[in-house]
Enzyme design. Structure first.
Site, short mmCIF file in Angstrom:
data_model
loop_
_atom_site.label_atom_id
_atom_site.label_comp_id
_atom_site.label_asym_id
_atom_site.label_seq_id
_atom_site.Cartn_x
_atom_site.Cartn_y
_atom_site.Cartn_z
N THR A 98 0.98 -1.15 -0.10
CA THR A 98 -0.07 -0.02 -0.02
C THR A 98 0.97 1.15 0.08
OG1 THR A 98 -1.70 -1.33 1.43
CG2 THR A 98 -1.90 0.94 1.16
N PHE A 172 -3.73 -17.59 -5.79
CA PHE A 172 -4.51 -17.56 -4.66
C PHE A 172 -3.98 -18.45 -3.66
CE2 PHE A 172 -7.78 -17.12 -8.47
CZ PHE A 172 -8.21 -16.01 -7.96
N ALA A 231 -11.37 -10.15 -0.30
CA ALA A 231 -12.35 -9.20 0.61
C ALA A 231 -13.32 -10.07 1.28
CB ALA A 231 -12.82 -8.24 -0.55
N LEU A 233 -13.20 -13.17 1.98
CA LEU A 233 -12.57 -13.93 3.05
C LEU A 233 -12.21 -13.26 4.27
CD1 LEU A 233 -9.89 -16.18 0.88
CD2 LEU A 233 -11.90 -17.00 2.15
N CYS A 282 -1.86 -9.77 1.91
CA CYS A 282 -2.77 -9.37 0.95
C CYS A 282 -4.19 -8.85 1.37
CB CYS A 282 -3.22 -10.80 0.20
SG CYS A 282 -2.13 -11.14 -1.05
N LYS A 345 0.38 -15.97 10.63
CA LYS A 345 -0.33 -17.32 10.78
C LYS A 345 0.79 -18.47 11.13
CE LYS A 345 -1.52 -19.11 6.93
NZ LYS A 345 -2.42 -19.37 5.60
N ARG A 449 -5.97 -17.67 19.99
CA ARG A 449 -6.06 -18.65 18.81
C ARG A 449 -6.94 -19.94 19.18
NH1 ARG A 449 -4.57 -16.76 13.66
NH2 ARG A 449 -2.81 -15.49 13.76
C1 UDX Z 1 -4.58 -15.05 1.65
C2 UDX Z 1 -5.64 -15.82 0.87
O1 UDX Z 1 -6.10 -16.90 1.49
C3 UDX Z 1 -4.89 -16.37 -0.63
O2 UDX Z 1 -5.81 -16.83 -1.50
C4 UDX Z 1 -4.48 -15.01 -1.27
O3 UDX Z 1 -3.63 -15.40 -2.34
C5 UDX Z 1 -3.29 -14.36 -0.52
O4 UDX Z 1 -3.98 -13.86 0.79
P1 UDX Z 1 -2.69 -15.68 3.18
O5 UDX Z 1 -2.55 -14.20 3.58
O6 UDX Z 1 -1.34 -16.55 2.69
O7 UDX Z 1 -3.60 -15.81 1.92
O8 UDX Z 1 -3.35 -16.40 4.57
P2 UDX Z 1 -4.59 -16.93 4.92
O9 UDX Z 1 -4.61 -18.20 5.62
O10 UDX Z 1 -5.70 -16.38 3.90
O11 UDX Z 1 -4.85 -16.11 6.25
C6 UDX Z 1 -4.85 -14.57 6.59
C7 UDX Z 1 -5.22 -14.29 7.79
O12 UDX Z 1 -6.42 -14.53 8.40
C8 UDX Z 1 -4.04 -14.95 8.88
O13 UDX Z 1 -3.66 -14.02 9.96
C9 UDX Z 1 -4.93 -15.99 9.38
O14 UDX Z 1 -4.41 -16.31 10.59
C10 UDX Z 1 -6.29 -15.28 9.64
N1 UDX Z 1 -7.45 -16.26 9.76
C11 UDX Z 1 -7.73 -17.12 8.73
C12 UDX Z 1 -8.32 -16.22 10.83
O15 UDX Z 1 -8.19 -15.27 11.89
N2 UDX Z 1 -9.23 -16.90 10.87
C13 UDX Z 1 -9.62 -17.82 10.00
O16 UDX Z 1 -10.56 -18.74 10.17
C14 UDX Z 1 -8.73 -17.97 8.73
#
Ligand code: UDX
Ligand code: ADP
Length: 474
Positions: A98, A172, A231, A233, A282, A345, A449
């Site tokens: 950003t 993705f 967005a 997710l 992302c 994560k 968590r």
């Molecule tokens: C994300 C998208 O999932 C992926 O498709 C895209 O290409 C890039 O961005 P990423 O950022 O690697 O991937 O991880 P992701 O598993 O999506 O988790 C993102 C964040 O959400 C993490 O901090 C994770 O801990 C949190 N999360 C995820 C939660 O808090 N609860 C959940 O149920 C799932």
């Protein structure tokens, strides 16, 4: 359908996207030479390191793939010119953070690395080159890339026949499961106008992806789908995090609520885990891009709707640091707090936008002494993220500093509280009875968590807070 012949692929950017993606391409396209290039020499040296332990990013199964393919059909180099010159297809996997200042600061993506790469392609490429956007990019970035490439075509002297096709092929993959996501994608999206170029890329994926999972769209739909997927997710996480707060005051249990709603097949059970807020490179960036785009087209209500997802994410982090301070009698000044987990994560060493950064900074501002343990994030990274170097490069005094712990035990020794921020597997196996004996009294665990058995640790003598679970008087 006719296709271009692809013998050499170049990927610009050897980061979390470029490295794993090209490793999987190399595994499945053995007759193609793949060269991943980067301006960062240290990163390239690490990719080429003879000891596979020193790869620049941690990702399960990545080391095996690299050992199999490196220096056979997969190469890492800083020689960008040569890599571009020889390539029939070029993937753009550079960073797009950003913007921090100027027009669109705080929302729009900074495209200077994309633009620099496009200019390099315009200068060094030969013959026909397919340029594939892989990085997450704002909608209509393909237009910018096309303009740079096609303008360079116009400026060229007679007889020099460079031509380009631009495709969008968003990634993705999710960190921590990148290799699995790349090997078995839910779908592969290819957006573009040049059908011959689209089929050339589809033809590579066909080596390991079922045909019905390869979608062809126009270029803008492809770019917008990536932003929209992220967005949606992120919105689920913010939604469940708001409910976690409600559960804490009503004595409902957010895990039970997630389970109950997730069984509705229209909702589905994924991405419903309450936590300290989403991190990663992302989600926030993509939503802010969406917000910026909506504002640009005067869709202000739509912009506000999506912006709220990011605001709730900030709110969740703030409320966690506040409740830690309130629980420890309103002050953490001089108190040692063990932080378990710093990456955003589990299964990655990436800390970009990790909720741990904001929460730790808040606690440091309150005067806490943090003792931080993470199995994959190193001390220098934590230091950079917490910005705790003085101008003379010396560390601040322990009032606003942190201790880097080599083990869980070391982090916990003599602490007043434990704050679990990442769901690393090893944290599930901690013997809390033993840990309790190492701590000051009263001993607290804050589990953001939901990985501990609250009843059990209470029996050992701990005070416990768990996200969306333990009713708690502030
Ligand atoms: C994300 C998208 O999932 C992926 O498709 C895209 O290409 C890039 O961005 P990423 O950022 O690697 O991937 O991880 P992701 O598993 O999506 O988790 C993102 C964040 O959400 C993490 O901090 C994770 O801990 C949190 N999360 C995820 C939660 O808090 N609860 C959940 O149920 C799932
Ligand atoms: P991502 O998560 O999107 O992969 P990273 O920051 O991990 O993001 O990786 C992006 C990589 O792109 C970095 O290693 C950076 O050095 C590299 N890069 C940026 N601009 C260029 C460029 N013009 N040429 C080559 N590499 C570049």
């Amino acid at each position: 359908m006719s296709k271009y012949k692809i013998k050499n692929i170049c990927c610009i950017g050897a980061g979390y996207v470029g490295g794993p993606t090209m490793a999987v391409f190399a595994e499945h396209c053995k007759d193609i030479k793949i060269t991943v290039c980067d301006i960062n020499k240290n990163r390239i040296d690490a990719w080429n390191s003879t000891d596979i332990k020193f790869l620049p990013i941690y990702e399960p199964e990545l080391d095996t793939l690299i050992s199999e393919c490196r220096n056979k059909n997969l190469f890492f180099t800083t020689d960008i010119k040569n890599s571009i010159e020889n390539a029939d297809m070029i993937f753009l996997s550079v960073n797009t953070p950003t913007k921090l200042k100027g027009v669109g600061a705080g929302k729009a993506s900074d495209l200077k690395w994309v633009e620099a790469s496009a200019r390099q392609i315009a200068e060094f490429s030969t013959g026909h080159t397919i340029v594939v956007e892989k990085s997450t990019l704002p909608v209509r970035t393909a237009k910018t890339i096309e303009e740079i490439l096609f303008n360079s075509q116009l400026n060229r002297s007679f007889g020099d026949s460079k031509t380009f096709s631009v495709l969008s092929n968003p990634e993705f993959l999710s960190e921590g499961s990148a290799i699995k996501d790349l090997q078995f994608p839910d779908r592969v999206l290819i957006g573009g106008q040049d059908h011959k170029a689209i089929e050339s890329l589809a033809n590579l994926y066909i080596n390991w992806v079922p045909r019905n999972k390869i979608l062809r769209t126009n270029i803008w739909s492809s770019e917008l789908s990536k932003l929209t997927a992220n967005a949606f997710l992120a919105q689920r996480i913010s939604s469940i995090n708001t409910i976690s707060a409600l559960c804490e005051v009503t004595e409902a249990d957010v895990k039970q609520v997630s389970n109950a709603i997730g069984l509705d097949s229209r909702i589905g059970n994924k991405f419903l885990e309450a936590g300290p807020g989403f991190g990663g490179s992302c989600f926030q960036k993509d939503i802010l891009n969406l917000v910026y785009l909506c504002e640009y087209y005067n869709l202000n209500e739509v912009a506000k709707y999506w912006e709220q997802v990011v605001k709730i994410n900030e709110w969740q982090k703030n409320r966690i640091s506040k409740l830690v301070v309130n629980s420890l009698f309103g002050t953490v000044s001089g108190k040692k707090i063990a932080i378990l987990g710093f990456s955003f994560k589990a299964n990655t060493n990436d800390t970009r936008n990790s909720p741990s950064i904001k929460i730790c900074k808040d606690l440091l501002d309150e005067g806490a002494v943090l003792s931080i343990y993470d199995p994959k994030v190193d001390e220098v990274q934590i230091e950079n993220d917490l910005n705790i170097l003085n101008f003379d490069n010396s560390l601040n005094n322990s009032q606003d500093s942190f201790i880097y712990a080599d083990s869980i035990e070391q982090a916990i020794q003599d602490s007043h509280a434990i704050l679990i921020l990442t769901e690393w597997k090893e944290f599930y196996k901690i013997n809390w009875q033993i840990m309790f004996k190492k701590m000051k009294r009263p001993a607290w665990i804050f589990d953001t968590r939901s990985i501990i058995d609250t009843k059990e640790v209470e029996r050992f003598g701990f005070n416990v807070w768990q996200v969306g679970n333990k009713s708690f008087d502030n």
